[in-house]
Design an enzyme around this catalytic site. Structure first.
Site, PDB file in Angstrom:
ATOM      1  N   ASP A  30      58.103 -15.862  -9.044  1.00 45.57           N
ATOM      2  CA  ASP A  30      58.261 -16.682 -10.269  1.00 45.57           C
ATOM      3  C   ASP A  30      57.148 -16.864 -11.061  1.00 45.57           C
ATOM      4  O   ASP A  30      55.987 -17.263 -10.467  1.00 45.57           O
ATOM      5  CB  ASP A  30      59.233 -17.831  -9.970  1.00 45.57           C
ATOM      6  CG  ASP A  30      59.956 -18.540 -11.231  1.00 45.57           C
ATOM      7  OD1 ASP A  30      61.110 -18.449 -11.113  1.00 45.57           O
ATOM      8  OD2 ASP A  30      59.364 -19.135 -12.103  1.00 45.57           O
ATOM      9  N   ARG A 151      78.898 -21.145  -6.393  1.00 43.25           N
ATOM     10  CA  ARG A 151      79.347 -22.482  -6.803  1.00 43.25           C
ATOM     11  C   ARG A 151      78.264 -23.567  -6.484  1.00 43.25           C
ATOM     12  O   ARG A 151      77.823 -23.778  -5.229  1.00 43.25           O
ATOM     13  CB  ARG A 151      80.818 -22.978  -6.095  1.00 43.25           C
ATOM     14  CG  ARG A 151      82.046 -21.746  -6.412  1.00 43.25           C
ATOM     15  CD  ARG A 151      83.101 -22.270  -5.482  1.00 43.25           C
ATOM     16  NE  ARG A 151      82.662 -21.934  -4.109  1.00 43.25           N
ATOM     17  CZ  ARG A 151      83.476 -22.302  -3.047  1.00 43.25           C
ATOM     18  NH1 ARG A 151      84.508 -23.075  -3.241  1.00 43.25           N
ATOM     19  NH2 ARG A 151      83.013 -22.089  -1.814  1.00 43.25           N
ATOM     20  N   GLU A 152      78.004 -24.348  -7.524  1.00 44.50           N
ATOM     21  CA  GLU A 152      76.814 -25.251  -7.186  1.00 44.50           C
ATOM     22  C   GLU A 152      77.564 -26.403  -6.172  1.00 44.50           C
ATOM     23  O   GLU A 152      78.548 -26.733  -6.239  1.00 44.50           O
ATOM     24  CB  GLU A 152      76.472 -26.153  -8.279  1.00 44.50           C
ATOM     25  CG  GLU A 152      75.656 -25.197  -9.142  1.00 44.50           C
ATOM     26  CD  GLU A 152      74.880 -25.786 -10.187  1.00 44.50           C
ATOM     27  OE1 GLU A 152      74.238 -27.084 -10.018  1.00 44.50           O
ATOM     28  OE2 GLU A 152      74.649 -25.417 -11.355  1.00 44.50           O
ATOM     29  N   PHE A 249      91.644 -25.837  -9.834  1.00 45.57           N
ATOM     30  CA  PHE A 249      91.315 -25.766 -11.009  1.00 45.57           C
ATOM     31  C   PHE A 249      92.071 -26.251 -12.103  1.00 45.57           C
ATOM     32  O   PHE A 249      92.050 -25.706 -13.272  1.00 45.57           O
ATOM     33  CB  PHE A 249      90.348 -24.400 -11.515  1.00 45.57           C
ATOM     34  CG  PHE A 249      89.058 -23.982 -10.831  1.00 45.57           C
ATOM     35  CD1 PHE A 249      87.996 -24.334 -11.210  1.00 45.57           C
ATOM     36  CD2 PHE A 249      89.155 -23.388  -9.626  1.00 45.57           C
ATOM     37  CE1 PHE A 249      86.703 -24.027 -10.802  1.00 45.57           C
ATOM     38  CE2 PHE A 249      87.791 -23.060  -9.090  1.00 45.57           C
ATOM     39  CZ  PHE A 249      86.703 -23.644  -9.504  1.00 45.57           C
ATOM     40  N   ALA A 252      93.256 -32.294 -14.612  1.00 49.79           N
ATOM     41  CA  ALA A 252      92.890 -32.640 -15.874  1.00 49.79           C
ATOM     42  C   ALA A 252      91.791 -33.662 -15.832  1.00 49.79           C
ATOM     43  O   ALA A 252      91.478 -34.279 -14.865  1.00 49.79           O
ATOM     44  CB  ALA A 252      94.081 -33.338 -16.482  1.00 49.79           C
ATOM     45  N   GLY A 257      81.183 -28.258 -17.450  1.00 53.74           N
ATOM     46  CA  GLY A 257      79.915 -28.119 -17.924  1.00 53.74           C
ATOM     47  C   GLY A 257      79.186 -27.485 -16.963  1.00 53.74           C
ATOM     48  O   GLY A 257      79.556 -26.692 -16.397  1.00 53.74           O
ATOM     49  N   CYS A 260      76.638 -22.537 -16.553  1.00 53.96           N
ATOM     50  CA  CYS A 260      77.311 -21.226 -16.293  1.00 53.96           C
ATOM     51  C   CYS A 260      78.664 -21.287 -17.325  1.00 53.96           C
ATOM     52  O   CYS A 260      78.599 -20.479 -18.327  1.00 53.96           O
ATOM     53  CB  CYS A 260      77.802 -20.831 -14.952  1.00 53.96           C
ATOM     54  SG  CYS A 260      76.367 -20.707 -14.044  1.00 53.96           S
ATOM     55  N   LYS A 323      78.833 -31.919 -12.134  1.00 49.63           N
ATOM     56  CA  LYS A 323      79.642 -31.920 -10.975  1.00 49.63           C
ATOM     57  C   LYS A 323      79.014 -32.399  -9.829  1.00 49.63           C
ATOM     58  O   LYS A 323      77.988 -32.888  -9.878  1.00 49.63           O
ATOM     59  CB  LYS A 323      80.226 -30.703 -10.485  1.00 49.63           C
ATOM     60  CG  LYS A 323      78.946 -29.584 -10.181  1.00 49.63           C
ATOM     61  CD  LYS A 323      79.436 -28.208  -9.578  1.00 49.63           C
ATOM     62  CE  LYS A 323      80.220 -28.413  -8.413  1.00 49.63           C
ATOM     63  NZ  LYS A 323      80.504 -26.964  -7.878  1.00 49.63           N
TER      64      LYS A 323
END
Length: 440
Positions: A30, A151-152, A249, A252, A257, A260, A323
């Site tokens: 990196d 998935r984080e 998923f 409501a 956010g 991704c 999240k």
């Protein structure tokens, strides 16, 4: 195998560590020297459950090292490109400059038989273009596209035990190399789909577009539920029993956010328009609009709950990350709500188990309090926006003794309304049936 991972952000750091866990020798590269120094010291530069353990183990094994010099990737035979593809500053398209730079940086060090493997989320057609760039150098290397589905909060498990593997390849040899990379996962029965470049690219963006659509659909139903007195949570439960729909998923709330879904559906729309097929995904613009509208609806509830103005009132915002189980505040609905309330003159105090420092860098104008009990003291309004377990498990009686007014907005619909009402709270969810004690 000897593997390089170009780009050691969220995706790359997890992938590099997990590849060692799967038995390979890995170098992560990196351009960010500070990030590389942290990773070399086995200290993740971001929060992800399970990563500290495998990073420490991989580093101790001697089979994982990090560098800022891409020449250190020369000994590898498989090169994963895991750099970011953010939204462009002046539009909705994906910024491919980091991907292009990674490929250009690798070209001088590629050898006959090397395989470059794209992990980044890119617009369809990118892989074919990059394959031509690599072939044009005559170095004998080839390209494959192997999208990630992380998935984080679960990224380590999703890398080591993926729910599917997708290979976009131009020949069988590339698929055979990837089979060797993922031998452990394949032996465990992970489904494997071998396809062309374009399909592999579309799998990732299509999955994100579908999930975003599902989330925005139930949020649109929440608006109808409120107008009719229905309960969107019970509606979702009933819909979820339909095996064609499913319950996941279908919650409501304040909407999605992160780094991704929002930028990927915008980039997908932009690419479709470039291809002359914008009408095929025009609905994604409304998906995006519904999602953003949810944030304003939470702010509107706060204004209503405080009698028409939030000015000078203490509002405690529970959560700043997009999240739970993450410190990621990119395009976070929670942070957006906090900033909007602050802009309306509220005394906003935001708290979060992991995301405060990242949030402070983006929005230093907010007040942050890591101690939940201190944050809640003398609150005029509590707004739960990120469904961390400590917030889901709050005792309404104990919290009620700390606040100035027992009023709460559950922007994720994760609390039990009757329990909170029974403790004397004015409870307001998103699209949930009204109760006698709910503010209208």
């Amino acid at each position: 195998m000897r593997i390089s991972v170009i780009g050691c952000g969220y995706l790359g750091a997890v992938h590099a560590s997990a590849m060692v866990e799967l038995g390979h020798d890995v170098v992560g590269v990196d351009v960010d020297g500070a990030k590389i120094a942290q990773l070399a010291a086995a200290k993740p530069p971001f929060f992800e459950p399970g990563l500290p353990e495998i990073l420490t183990s991989a580093s101790a094994s001697g089979r994982l090292r990090f560098s800022t010099d891409i020449a250190d990737a020369a000994d590898a035979t498989v090169h994963f490109v895991a750099v970011g593809t953010p939204q462009t500053r002046d539009g909705r398209a994906a910024d491919l400059s980091y991907v292009d730079a990674a490929i250009e940086g690798l070209l001088p060090f590629l050898k006959p038989g090397d395989l470059v493997v794209g992990k980044s989320t890119v617009p369809v057609g990118t892989a074919a273009r990059l394959a031509s760039v690599i072939a044009g150098r005559g170095n004998g290397a080839t390209l494959a596209w192997n999208p990630e589905f992380l998935r984080e909060g679960y990224a380590v498990r999703d890398t080591i035990e993926p729910d599917r593997l997708v290979y976009g390849v131009a020949d069988e040899r590339a698929a055979a190399v990837l089979d060797e990379v993922y031998a452990a996962a394949l032996a465990a029965g992970t489904p494997r789909i071998v396809t062309d470049y374009a399909t592999a690219e579309l799998v990732k963006v299509s999955a994100n577009a579908f999930l975003a659509t599902k989330i925005s659909f139930i949020n649109a139903m929440a608006e109808i539920a409120e107008a009719t007195g229905a309960d969107v949570t019970q509606l979702a439960d009933a819909l979820g029993h339909d095996t064609r729909i499913g319950r996941r998923f279908l919650n409501a709330g304040v909407g999605f956010g992160g780094g991704c879904l929002p930028k990927d559906i915008r980039a997908f729309t932009a690419r479709a328009e470039e291809l002359g097929r914008g009408e095929s995904v025009v609905f994604l613009k409304e998906v995006d609009a519904i999602n953003l509208r949810q944030r304003q609806r939470v702010v509107d509830r706060a204004i209503e709950a405080l009698g028409g103005s939030v000015h000078g009132r203490k509002i405690v915002v529970l959560g700043v990350t997009f999240k739970p189980e993450s410190d990621d505040v990119r395009d976070s609905p929670a942070l957006d709500v906090a900033v909007q309330l602050k802009g309306l003159g509220a005394d906003v105090v935001a708290t979060d188990p992991q995301g405060i420092e990242n949030a402070r860098l983006r929005h230093p104008q907010l007040s942050y309090e890591p101690d939940l009990d201190l944050a809640l003291r003398d609150a005029d309004l509590v707004v739960l926006v990120t469904e961390w377990r400590p917030y889901r498990d709050l005792d309404p009686v104990r919290v009620g003794a700390s606040v100035r007014a027992r009023t709460i907005i559950d922007a994720r619909n994760v609390l039990d309304p009757e329990t909170w009402r029974a403790a004397g709270w004015h409870y307001r969810g998103m699209g949930r049936a009204s109760g006698a004690s709910v503010l209208s």
